[in-house]
Design a protein around this motif. Structure first.
Motif, PDB file in Angstrom:
ATOM      1  N   GLY A 159    -145.494 -16.059 -19.973  1.00  0.00           N
ATOM      2  CA  GLY A 159    -144.750 -15.344 -20.999  1.00  0.00           C
ATOM      3  C   GLY A 159    -145.190 -15.665 -22.413  1.00  0.00           C
ATOM      4  N   TYR A 160    -146.156 -16.584 -22.555  1.00  0.00           N
ATOM      5  CA  TYR A 160    -146.596 -16.986 -23.888  1.00  0.00           C
ATOM      6  C   TYR A 160    -147.106 -15.801 -24.701  1.00  0.00           C
ATOM      7  N   GLU A 161    -147.936 -14.966 -24.093  1.00  0.00           N
ATOM      8  CA  GLU A 161    -148.516 -13.845 -24.832  1.00  0.00           C
ATOM      9  C   GLU A 161    -147.422 -12.883 -25.305  1.00  0.00           C
ATOM     10  N   GLU A 162    -146.406 -12.660 -24.476  1.00  0.00           N
ATOM     11  CA  GLU A 162    -145.290 -11.800 -24.890  1.00  0.00           C
ATOM     12  C   GLU A 162    -144.525 -12.433 -26.047  1.00  0.00           C
ATOM     13  N   LEU A 163    -144.282 -13.731 -25.948  1.00  0.00           N
ATOM     14  CA  LEU A 163    -143.576 -14.442 -27.015  1.00  0.00           C
ATOM     15  C   LEU A 163    -144.402 -14.432 -28.306  1.00  0.00           C
TER      16      LEU A 163
END
Length: 188
Positions: A159-163
């Motif tokens: 989820g890092y890229e979304e965050l």
């Protein structure tokens, strides 16, 4: 403490009995009166069970022949009673005294904690504790747990890229030149 628990139980019995009598007079039906008093009856049952448990715990402590076992069990009995008292039975001044007593008991019993837990003979698989290991390899277990933790298996994490899309990266980069008050923020 035992008398306090006994008194609380008796007060709860009296209160729920009066509440039930009033509801029965009002409705004329046992089931409706019982349902109207369900919370008071549950509180009464809980108060009585806690009194019963404390009374029996204290009786077992008094029966102990080994002074060390009696001292450790007595501390646990007092800790049980105090923890229940802290759950809303006393006024603010009395509460402060109880909190101090809990802190003293916990400090005194710190050296007995492992032995007390071991006395239950729960296997490591049930405890599922990195720190409470029977083999004593705490640091190795902590490292292994961190290494295998789901949050640490993905780079940097799922989820890092979304965050990252919602972060103000330029603002966060200012941390590198920020004053000491902002030095706690993570570097990017």
């Amino acid at each position: 403490m035992l008398r306090l628990f006994e008194f609380r139980s008796l007060v709860a019995i009296d209160r729920s009995g009066r509440q039930f009598d009033a509801a029965l007079k009002r409705t004329g039906k046992f089931e409706e009166a019982f349902n109207a008093c369900a919370l008071a009856l549950a509180t009464t049952a809980q108060s009585h069970c806690q009194y019963f448990a404390l009374r029996n715990f204290a009786a077992q402590v008094r029966r102990q022949k080994d002074a060390g076992v009696a001292r450790a069990m007595g501390a646990l009995c007092a800790l049980f009673a105090l923890s229940e008292v802290l759950d809303g039975l006393l006024d603010a001044a009395e509460l402060g005294v109880c909190e101090e007593a809990v802190a003293l008991i916990l400090n005194e019993q710190r050296g007995n904690v492992v032995a007390l837990v071991d006395a239950f003979d729960w296997p490591d698989s049930v405890l599922n504790s990195t720190l409470g290991r029977s083999d004593g390899n705490v640091y190795e277990a902590l490292f292994e747990a961190a290494l295998n933790a789901p949050l640490n298996t993905a780079t940097p994490f799922k989820g890092y890229e979304e965050l990252r899309k919602s972060l103000d990266v330029d603002f966060l980069k200012l941390r590198n030149s920020a004053t000491k008050e902002l030095q706690w923020a993570p570097k990017l």
